[in-house]
Design a protein around this motif. Structure first.
Motif, short mmCIF file in Angstrom:
data_model
loop_
_atom_site.label_atom_id
_atom_site.label_comp_id
_atom_site.label_asym_id
_atom_site.label_seq_id
_atom_site.Cartn_x
_atom_site.Cartn_y
_atom_site.Cartn_z
N GLN A 56 0.86 -1.19 0.00
CA GLN A 56 0.00 0.00 0.00
C GLN A 56 0.90 1.23 0.00
OE1 GLN A 56 -3.28 0.16 2.87
NE2 GLN A 56 -2.91 2.34 3.14
N VAL A 57 0.65 2.15 -0.94
CA VAL A 57 1.53 3.31 -1.08
C VAL A 57 0.72 4.60 -1.20
CG1 VAL A 57 3.45 2.05 -2.15
CG2 VAL A 57 1.64 2.97 -3.60
N ASP A 58 1.33 5.70 -0.77
CA ASP A 58 0.74 7.02 -0.96
C ASP A 58 0.84 7.42 -2.44
OD1 ASP A 58 0.27 7.16 1.72
OD2 ASP A 58 1.69 8.78 2.14
N LEU A 59 0.13 8.47 -2.80
CA LEU A 59 0.16 8.95 -4.18
C LEU A 59 1.36 9.85 -4.48
CD1 LEU A 59 -3.59 9.78 -4.86
CD2 LEU A 59 -2.23 8.00 -5.94
N ASP A 60 1.91 10.48 -3.44
CA ASP A 60 2.97 11.47 -3.66
C ASP A 60 4.36 10.81 -3.66
OD1 ASP A 60 2.75 10.83 -0.99
OD2 ASP A 60 2.96 12.89 -0.24
N LEU A 61 4.49 9.75 -4.46
CA LEU A 61 5.75 9.00 -4.54
C LEU A 61 6.31 9.06 -5.95
CD1 LEU A 61 4.81 5.69 -2.64
CD2 LEU A 61 5.78 7.78 -1.69
N LYS A 62 7.63 8.91 -6.04
CA LYS A 62 8.30 8.79 -7.33
C LYS A 62 9.23 7.58 -7.25
CE LYS A 62 11.09 11.37 -10.68
NZ LYS A 62 11.69 12.69 -10.97
N TYR A 63 9.05 6.66 -8.17
CA TYR A 63 9.79 5.40 -8.14
C TYR A 63 11.07 5.51 -8.97
CZ TYR A 63 5.30 3.82 -6.40
OH TYR A 63 4.15 3.71 -5.66
N LYS A 64 12.18 5.13 -8.34
CA LYS A 64 13.47 5.14 -9.01
C LYS A 64 13.96 3.72 -9.31
CE LYS A 64 15.41 8.50 -9.50
NZ LYS A 64 15.32 9.45 -10.65
N THR A 65 13.14 2.74 -8.97
CA THR A 65 13.48 1.34 -9.21
C THR A 65 12.19 0.59 -9.47
OG1 THR A 65 14.74 -0.55 -8.36
CG2 THR A 65 13.32 0.59 -6.80
N ASN A 66 12.30 -0.67 -9.85
CA ASN A 66 11.12 -1.49 -10.12
C ASN A 66 10.41 -1.83 -8.82
OD1 ASN A 66 9.29 -3.51 -10.91
ND2 ASN A 66 10.63 -4.17 -12.58
N ILE A 67 9.13 -1.53 -8.75
CA ILE A 67 8.36 -1.81 -7.54
C ILE A 67 8.38 -3.30 -7.21
CG2 ILE A 67 6.13 -2.10 -8.70
CD1 ILE A 67 6.62 -0.26 -5.38
N ARG A 68 8.63 -4.13 -8.21
CA ARG A 68 8.71 -5.58 -7.99
C ARG A 68 9.81 -5.91 -6.95
NH1 ARG A 68 7.34 -9.88 -11.55
NH2 ARG A 68 6.96 -8.34 -13.18
N ASP A 69 10.88 -5.09 -6.95
CA ASP A 69 11.97 -5.32 -6.01
C ASP A 69 11.51 -5.15 -4.56
OD1 ASP A 69 13.61 -5.70 -8.20
OD2 ASP A 69 14.42 -3.66 -8.17
N LEU A 70 10.50 -4.30 -4.37
CA LEU A 70 9.99 -4.07 -3.02
C LEU A 70 9.31 -5.33 -2.48
CD1 LEU A 70 9.62 -2.11 -0.68
CD2 LEU A 70 7.64 -1.16 -1.86
N PHE A 71 8.68 -6.10 -3.38
CA PHE A 71 8.02 -7.34 -2.96
C PHE A 71 9.02 -8.32 -2.35
CE2 PHE A 71 4.11 -6.22 -5.17
CZ PHE A 71 3.16 -6.86 -4.40
N GLY A 216 7.26 12.76 -1.58
CA GLY A 216 7.10 14.21 -1.49
C GLY A 216 6.05 14.62 -0.48
N ASN A 217 6.20 14.16 0.76
CA ASN A 217 5.19 14.45 1.77
C ASN A 217 5.17 15.93 2.13
OD1 ASN A 217 7.77 13.79 2.83
ND2 ASN A 217 6.95 13.22 4.81
N CYS A 218 4.06 16.36 2.66
CA CYS A 218 3.69 17.77 2.93
C CYS A 218 3.93 18.65 1.69
CB CYS A 218 4.34 18.33 4.19
SG CYS A 218 6.08 18.78 4.16
N ASN A 219 3.53 18.11 0.54
CA ASN A 219 3.58 18.83 -0.75
C ASN A 219 4.98 19.30 -1.15
OD1 ASN A 219 0.73 18.68 -1.17
ND2 ASN A 219 0.48 20.30 0.35
N THR A 220 6.00 18.56 -0.72
CA THR A 220 7.37 18.90 -1.06
C THR A 220 7.69 18.47 -2.49
OG1 THR A 220 7.94 18.49 1.25
CG2 THR A 220 9.77 18.70 -0.30
N PRO A 221 8.27 19.36 -3.31
CA PRO A 221 8.64 18.97 -4.68
C PRO A 221 9.62 17.80 -4.68
CG PRO A 221 8.85 21.35 -4.37
CD PRO A 221 8.64 20.75 -3.00
N ILE A 222 9.42 16.90 -5.64
CA ILE A 222 10.31 15.75 -5.79
C ILE A 222 11.36 16.08 -6.85
CG2 ILE A 222 10.43 13.32 -6.52
CD1 ILE A 222 7.61 12.97 -5.36
N PRO A 223 12.65 15.77 -6.58
CA PRO A 223 13.70 16.11 -7.54
C PRO A 223 13.43 15.54 -8.93
CG PRO A 223 14.63 15.27 -5.49
CD PRO A 223 13.16 15.05 -5.41
N GLU A 224 13.74 16.36 -9.95
CA GLU A 224 13.67 15.88 -11.32
C GLU A 224 14.85 14.95 -11.60
OE1 GLU A 224 11.24 16.54 -13.48
OE2 GLU A 224 10.20 17.80 -12.01
N ASP A 225 14.69 14.09 -12.59
CA ASP A 225 15.78 13.18 -12.95
C ASP A 225 16.97 13.97 -13.52
OD1 ASP A 225 14.38 10.96 -12.14
OD2 ASP A 225 13.44 10.66 -14.11
#
Length: 225
Positions: A56-71, A216-225
């Motif tokens: 279960q994940v929040d919406l304000d996320l940016k993935y830098k790797t395959n989510i499959r690895d988290l499993f 990017g919790n509390c509406n913090t900008p997430i770094p661009e690639d």
């Protein structure tokens, strides 16, 4: 893909989490709609039995790797653990537990890592539903009397829903949790740095290693690639 109706879920959730809402909700009293913020707490009670694991994940996320690895982290759960979760990266619980900390000056509750107990952040959650169903301890902790007992012991009043519940339970029963590395939930919010905790903030906020998920919790900008 299975779509779940929020209203139906809330209807099933409400009886399970009603008692804890007054301790961990922003509003005063218990709002029926608020119970969706406690979905993870009782996911094992409302999902079909054939579903054994959920991320279960929040919406304000940016993935830098395959989510499959988290499993793969499910394989690292120690015996007795039911939930995978990363530590909170701000001194929010140093603040929330102020009274308990004052009465117990030797406690690690609210202290920064690696030796302290800074609490949890529920932006990225691994829920081992089968383990949650089978854990007698975890299900006892959902009972209103147990929630009341713990909130009184820790003088706890929060407003962050499931995160508050997991944090409080983690102070008492850390064995229920597999702590994810901070790189799986690299929180970016720095609100508490400017609200009274600048002297200790970096002890909570530092995170070594290559980031896998930015939050990017509390509406913090997430770094661009």
């Amino acid at each position: 893909v299975i779509v779940h109706d929020v209203n139906e879920l809330t209807e099933k959730l409400f009886p399970v989490v009603e008692a804890m809402q007054k301790h961990f909700s922003a509003g005063t009293g218990t709002y029926y709609s608020d119970s969706i913020f406690f979905l993870s707490v009782a996911m094992h009670r409302i999902m079909p039995k054939e579903i054994t694991q959920i991320i279960q994940v929040d919406l304000d996320l940016k993935y830098k790797t395959n989510i499959r690895d988290l499993f793969d982290e499910f394989d690292n759960f120690p015996e007795g653990a039911v939930i995978g979760i990363a530590r909170e990266m701000q001194p929010v619980y140093r603040h929330t537990f102020w009274q308990y900390r004052r009465e117990n000056p030797q406690t690690k509750v609210g202290d920064p890592p690696p030796d302290g107990l800074p609490g949890f952040n529920s932006g990225v959650l691994l829920l081992n539903l089968e383990a949650m169903r089978q854990s007698k301890l975890y299900n006892q902790l959902l009972e209103p009397a147990m929630v009341q007992k713990l909130t009184e012991k820790y003088h706890f009043k929060g407003h962050l829903g499931d995160q508050d519940f997991f944090t409080m339970v983690g102070m008492e029963h850390p064995e229920l949790f597999h702590v994810l590395d901070c790189t799986w939930n690299r929180q970016l919010c720095t609100w508490w740095r400017d609200h009274g905790y600048s002297d200790v903030f970096d002890q909570y906020f530092q995170c070594e290693g290559e980031v896998k998920i930015y939050h990017g919790n509390c509406n913090t900008p997430i770094p661009e690639d």
